[in-house]
Design a protein around this motif. Structure first.
Motif, short mmCIF file in Angstrom:
data_model
loop_
_atom_site.label_atom_id
_atom_site.label_comp_id
_atom_site.label_asym_id
_atom_site.label_seq_id
_atom_site.Cartn_x
_atom_site.Cartn_y
_atom_site.Cartn_z
N ILE A 184 76.80 -71.86 2.31
CA ILE A 184 75.70 -72.09 2.82
C ILE A 184 75.04 -71.86 1.78
N ASP A 185 74.27 -72.52 1.01
CA ASP A 185 73.52 -71.62 -0.01
C ASP A 185 70.98 -71.86 -0.40
N PRO A 186 70.75 -70.88 -0.60
CA PRO A 186 69.32 -71.03 -1.32
C PRO A 186 69.36 -72.72 -1.65
N TYR A 187 70.03 -73.19 -2.98
CA TYR A 187 69.83 -74.32 -3.50
C TYR A 187 69.79 -75.18 -2.68
N ALA A 236 66.81 -55.12 -1.67
CA ALA A 236 66.92 -55.86 -1.33
C ALA A 236 65.68 -55.29 0.74
N GLY A 237 66.27 -55.97 1.19
CA GLY A 237 65.53 -56.36 2.73
C GLY A 237 65.53 -55.39 3.30
N GLY A 238 65.03 -54.24 3.86
CA GLY A 238 65.50 -53.44 4.60
C GLY A 238 66.77 -52.55 4.43
N GLY A 297 73.00 -60.03 -1.37
CA GLY A 297 73.60 -61.47 -2.10
C GLY A 297 74.33 -61.93 -2.37
N ALA A 298 74.98 -63.40 -2.24
CA ALA A 298 75.89 -63.22 -2.81
C ALA A 298 75.80 -63.07 -4.16
N VAL A 299 75.31 -63.63 -4.78
CA VAL A 299 75.02 -63.09 -6.13
C VAL A 299 74.15 -61.71 -6.70
N VAL A 358 63.37 -67.49 -4.74
CA VAL A 358 64.14 -67.71 -3.25
C VAL A 358 62.70 -67.50 -2.50
N SER A 359 62.42 -66.31 -2.55
CA SER A 359 60.97 -66.68 -1.95
C SER A 359 59.97 -67.41 -2.31
N GLN A 360 60.19 -68.32 -2.89
CA GLN A 360 59.00 -69.06 -3.09
C GLN A 360 60.04 -71.01 -2.74
N GLU A 388 67.28 -61.62 -11.85
CA GLU A 388 66.24 -62.25 -11.06
C GLU A 388 66.33 -63.16 -9.86
N ASN A 389 66.71 -62.90 -8.60
CA ASN A 389 67.38 -64.34 -7.46
C ASN A 389 65.63 -64.55 -6.66
N VAL A 390 64.93 -63.69 -7.08
CA VAL A 390 64.17 -63.96 -6.10
C VAL A 390 62.15 -63.70 -5.89
N ALA A 399 80.45 -66.32 -10.46
CA ALA A 399 80.89 -66.52 -11.09
C ALA A 399 78.81 -66.98 -11.88
N THR A 400 78.01 -67.03 -11.06
CA THR A 400 76.91 -67.12 -11.95
C THR A 400 76.71 -66.07 -11.88
N ALA A 401 76.40 -64.51 -11.38
CA ALA A 401 77.07 -63.40 -11.61
C ALA A 401 77.03 -63.12 -12.82
N GLY A 443 68.33 -69.50 8.29
CA GLY A 443 68.26 -68.33 7.97
C GLY A 443 68.14 -67.31 6.66
N ILE A 444 68.99 -67.71 5.47
CA ILE A 444 68.89 -67.53 4.29
C ILE A 444 67.63 -67.77 3.82
N LEU A 445 66.77 -68.56 4.07
CA LEU A 445 65.71 -69.27 3.26
C LEU A 445 64.19 -68.10 3.75
P1 NDP Z 1 71.53 -64.40 -0.68
O1 NDP Z 1 72.92 -64.17 -0.39
O2 NDP Z 1 71.23 -63.53 -2.49
O3 NDP Z 1 71.11 -64.73 -0.50
C1 NDP Z 1 69.22 -65.05 -0.11
C2 NDP Z 1 68.51 -63.33 -0.58
O4 NDP Z 1 66.95 -63.61 -0.56
C3 NDP Z 1 68.06 -63.30 1.29
O5 NDP Z 1 69.97 -62.62 1.79
C4 NDP Z 1 67.58 -62.28 1.33
O6 NDP Z 1 67.42 -60.83 1.05
C5 NDP Z 1 66.67 -62.76 -0.57
N1 NDP Z 1 65.04 -63.31 0.23
C6 NDP Z 1 64.87 -64.80 0.41
N2 NDP Z 1 63.81 -64.85 0.93
C7 NDP Z 1 62.31 -64.02 0.35
C8 NDP Z 1 61.60 -63.24 0.42
N3 NDP Z 1 61.11 -63.68 0.88
N4 NDP Z 1 61.21 -62.49 -0.42
C9 NDP Z 1 62.15 -61.64 -0.90
N5 NDP Z 1 63.57 -62.02 -0.48
C10 NDP Z 1 63.75 -63.31 0.20
O7 NDP Z 1 71.68 -65.52 -1.71
P2 NDP Z 1 73.00 -66.13 -3.12
O8 NDP Z 1 73.11 -64.69 -3.96
O9 NDP Z 1 73.75 -67.28 -3.25
O10 NDP Z 1 71.36 -66.62 -4.17
C11 NDP Z 1 70.51 -65.55 -4.94
C12 NDP Z 1 69.93 -65.96 -5.64
O11 NDP Z 1 70.52 -66.76 -7.09
C13 NDP Z 1 69.03 -67.57 -4.94
O12 NDP Z 1 67.57 -66.96 -5.85
C14 NDP Z 1 70.03 -68.84 -6.08
O13 NDP Z 1 69.03 -69.49 -5.52
C15 NDP Z 1 70.22 -68.08 -7.92
N6 NDP Z 1 70.64 -69.06 -7.17
C16 NDP Z 1 71.31 -69.72 -8.54
C17 NDP Z 1 72.67 -70.58 -9.47
C18 NDP Z 1 71.91 -70.47 -10.67
O14 NDP Z 1 72.61 -71.36 -11.43
N7 NDP Z 1 70.79 -70.39 -11.78
C19 NDP Z 1 73.57 -70.33 -7.99
C20 NDP Z 1 73.86 -69.61 -7.56
C21 NDP Z 1 72.36 -68.66 -7.09
P3 NDP Z 1 66.90 -59.69 0.78
O15 NDP Z 1 66.85 -59.80 2.64
O16 NDP Z 1 67.35 -57.73 0.45
O17 NDP Z 1 65.25 -59.68 0.71
#
Ligand code: NDP
Length: 340
Positions: free
Chosen positions: A50-53, A181-183, A160-162, A250-252, A224-226, A135-137, A321-323
């Protein structure tokens, strides 16, 4: 929901969510486990990623990938066991990665599948640390952030995963690495298990002040992930000639309309490199990453954490949940028994 040899369960999109999705946006469909055609393979799912994308696929307007249509099966990478094959390269009992779908059984063209060793890394890792997120990281750090010894690198969604892999790779390059990170529990894990130098809780009252204190020499690279408030705080601290790997925001993802962007005037004066990337643009990097990282996973020098939901019925709730940041580590659904 137990895995049955004749019945297939699939999650399909019932209606498009506006804002935060709900499990009710998906419907469970039941049909017969199909037979493979020529060149096709049928797998029973063991692990579903299960992934944010996936939130982007629920939008009507296409993002960088095709939108899922109403009534269509949700996409998602799986590890599965071959139960029937119409291709000579695969036989029942083979374990493979690459079949897609929130399904108990998938039919896939054989050339999309990669056979996995039965011994070695746990099968779930091929969806996480040794899979697409790892691989993304690898790509974001080695191609864009390019950390050097002594530099400061910041990684958001650090547990998180990445993010967990990105930060560990930056540490290997000799950088000082600060996670966000959150918390407190996630921050403790980021420092003590992943070995980051510091971790800022983005839920704390004063993210900006804490980040400034943690990065006294500014920030040389940002993974940048968020997006959102974290991005704004990081951007203010970027050094001249710093690099930003735009991996995700992911925050948006649940926002019906994306908010207006920041003023990027500073990019010119500071000669900042900001580059977006999509991991699938270079599929060959996945095998390269697996070969590089498998020994680190085996000897424990690349740490990872998994967050497992039990049963295919949990997939929609897991995505919700992941979102919202409820996952702690690579989010997976265990759909069927491990054959090894
Ligand atoms: P994670 O395992 O990191 O899970 C998502 C995490 O994002 C949550 O656990 C939470 O962490 C954080 N998050 C969610 N909502 C919010 C918010 N509103 N504000 C702040 N933080 C939030 O997911 P992945 O490792 O799978 O993905 C991480 C990022 O990488 C995503 O943006 C994803 O879309 C992107 N990605 C991009 C790829 C690419 O090819 N460019 C490929 C794969 C992933 P916390 O509680 O610590 O805030």
């Amino acid at each position: 929901m137990s895995q049955n040899a004749t019945v297939r369960h699939s999650w399909v999109l019932r209606h498009r969510p506006s804002g935060e999705p709900s499990p009710d946006d998906f419907a469970l469909r039941e049909d017969a486990v199909p037979e493979p055609g020529p060149g096709e393979v049928v797998t029973r799912t063991i692990w579903l990623s299960i992934d944010p994308y996936m939130r982007g696929r629920l939008r009507e307007q296409q993002t960088y990938a095709v939108a899922i249509q109403i009534g269509e099966v949700m996409t998602g990478e799986t590890v599965g066991e071959v139960i029937a094959s119409g291709d000579p390269q695969f036989a029942p009992g083979d374990v493979v990665v690459g079949a897609r779908g929130w399904q108990s059984h998938c039919v896939t063209l054989a050339d999309r599948l990669v056979k996995l060793p039965r011994q070695g890394a746990p099968l779930s890792t091929y969806l996480g640390v040794l899979g697409m997120p790892g691989a993304t990281a690898y790509r974001g750090i080695t191609e864009i952030c390019q950390p050097k010894a002594g530099e400061t690198v910041v990684v958001s969604a650090a547990s998180g995963a990445v993010g967990s892999v990105a930060g560990q790779l930056a540490k290997r390059a000799g950088a000082r690495v600060v996670g966000v990170a959150g918390g407190p529990e996630k921050c403790l894990f980021v420092q003590e298990t992943l070995g980051f130098d510091d971790c800022i809780d983005h839920r704390s009252m004063d993210l900006r002040r804490e980040l400034t204190a943690s990065c006294p020499s500014g920030i040389d690279a940002y993974f940048e992930n968020v997006g959102g408030a974290i991005q704004a705080a990081v951007f203010d601290l970027l050094n001249p000639f710093s690099r930003v790997a735009m991996c995700g925001m992911v925050s948006q993802y649940n926002e019906p309309e994306f908010p207006p962007g920041p003023n990027l005037g500073f990019v010119v004066g500071k000669r900042v490199l900001i580059q977006g990337f999509i991991v699938s643009d270079k599929p060959e990097k996945l095998a390269e990453w697996r070969a590089l990282a498998a020994p680190w996973v085996a000897d424990g020098t690349l740490a990872y954490r998994e967050d497992v939901h039990e049963g295919l019925e949990e997939a929609p709730a897991a995505l919700v949940g992941i979102l919202g940041g409820q996952n702690f580590g690579k989010l997976l659904v265990r759909v069927g028994e491990n054959p090894t």
